[in-house]
Enzyme design. Structure first.
Site, PDB file in Angstrom:
ATOM      1  N   LYS A 131       0.955  -1.453  -0.574  1.00  0.00           N
ATOM      2  CA  LYS A 131       0.446   0.018  -0.147  1.00  0.00           C
ATOM      3  C   LYS A 131       1.327   1.072   0.125  1.00  0.00           C
ATOM      4  O   LYS A 131       2.210   1.574   0.992  1.00  0.00           O
ATOM      5  CB  LYS A 131      -0.902  -0.292   1.162  1.00  0.00           C
ATOM      6  CG  LYS A 131      -2.446   0.968   0.705  1.00  0.00           C
ATOM      7  CD  LYS A 131      -3.214   0.548   1.996  1.00  0.00           C
ATOM      8  CE  LYS A 131      -4.315   1.038   2.333  1.00  0.00           C
ATOM      9  NZ  LYS A 131      -5.167   1.080   3.459  1.00  0.00           N
TER      10      LYS A 131
HETATM   11  O1  G3P Z   1      -7.801   1.929   5.055  1.00  0.00           O
HETATM   12  C1  G3P Z   1      -8.530   3.065   4.862  1.00  0.00           C
HETATM   13  C2  G3P Z   1      -9.521   3.500   4.487  1.00  0.00           C
HETATM   14  O2  G3P Z   1     -10.368   2.868   4.494  1.00  0.00           O
HETATM   15  C3  G3P Z   1      -9.728   4.968   6.110  1.00  0.00           C
HETATM   16  O3  G3P Z   1     -11.007   4.937   6.834  1.00  0.00           O
HETATM   17  O4  G3P Z   1     -12.694   4.977   8.370  1.00  0.00           O
HETATM   18  O5  G3P Z   1     -10.366   5.980   8.591  1.00  0.00           O
HETATM   19  O6  G3P Z   1     -11.911   7.064   7.072  1.00  0.00           O
HETATM   20  P1  G3P Z   1     -11.085   6.332   8.043  1.00  0.00           P
END
Ligand code: G3P
Length: 223
Positions: A87
């Site tokens: 990633k």
């Molecule tokens: O893994 C990246 C993403 O899904 C993060 O989500 O909820 O932290 O905005 P969030």
């Protein structure tokens, strides 16, 4: 649409895997920190532990932000396990690194994507997956789903192979909307996946079926 779980929590990953619908896992440095995984040795071991639970792709994020550092870290992560996808953040050095990884057959997930322009760059560099963050766009009072639709259309127009991995999903409605928009993957918290099960008419219907069955069994016993 593939379902990935967006967590580094092993018991949640197991629960999703046991449900039989899991296609992979995404993690990020915040999710690893949330589980208290610190120190490179522990972080690398944790990725292998995740790979041993699931059969699909597992995204492991680099911490480096310079080209050489991203390459070194990405190659180390990719060598850990065949399921690992590196990633890489959507930055200039990241795009250069994605191009390099692509030429070496190392799969990548370009993360922190918030615009269609970024999505075009990542596809041109040869990213395997692209992670647009729906929820964080919604948090800015904009429509994250519009970005998913836009990217799906652009990739279709030009036959880009990069898979749209909708991320920062906050609800089961986001998952359904991603499927409507044609996202290749939705990476979700376990709660959003489990919420897909829920409908009050299912609960009411099942309760009625079971009650009717019980009544007829009781009647049969009386006869
Ligand atoms: O893994 C990246 C993403 O899904 C993060 O989500 O909820 O932290 O905005 P969030």
């Amino acid at each position: 649409m593939k379902f990935f779980i967006d967590t580094a929590n092993l018991s949640q990953i197991k629960e999703a895997q046991d449900l039989g619908v899991l296609d992979g896992v995404t993690t990020n440095p915040s999710l690893m920190a949330k589980e208290g995984i610190v120190g490179q040795e522990n972080v690398l071991k944790h990725y292998v532990d995740i790979c041993n639970i699931v059969t699909g792709d597992v995204s492991a994020e680099v911490i480096a932000t310079d080209y050489k550092g991203i390459i070194a870290e990405g190659e180390m992560l990719a060598a850990l396990h065949k399921q690992i996808v590196v990633k890489v953040p959507m930055i200039k050095e990241g795009i250069k690194a994605i191009k390099y990884f692509s030429s070496k057959g190392i799969r990548t997930n370009c993360t922190l994507v918030f615009s269609a322009g970024q999505a075009i760059l990542a596809a041109k560099a040869g990213a395997t997956y692209l992670s647009p963050f729906i929820g964080r766009i919604d948090d800015m009072n904009q429509d994250g789903m519009e970005l998913i639709k836009q990217i799906v259309l652009i990739y279709k127009n030009y036959g880009y192979k990069t898979q749209v991995l909708a991320a920062s999903i906050r609800s089961s409605m986001h998952i359904v909307k991603c499927a409507e928009a044609g996202a290749d993957v939705a990476t979700c918290p376990l709660s959003a996946i489990l919420d897909l099960l829920k409908h009050p008419l299912t609960d009411i219907g099942l309760a009625k079926f079971l009650a009717d069955h019980k009544k007829s069994e009781e009647k049969a016993l009386v006869k």
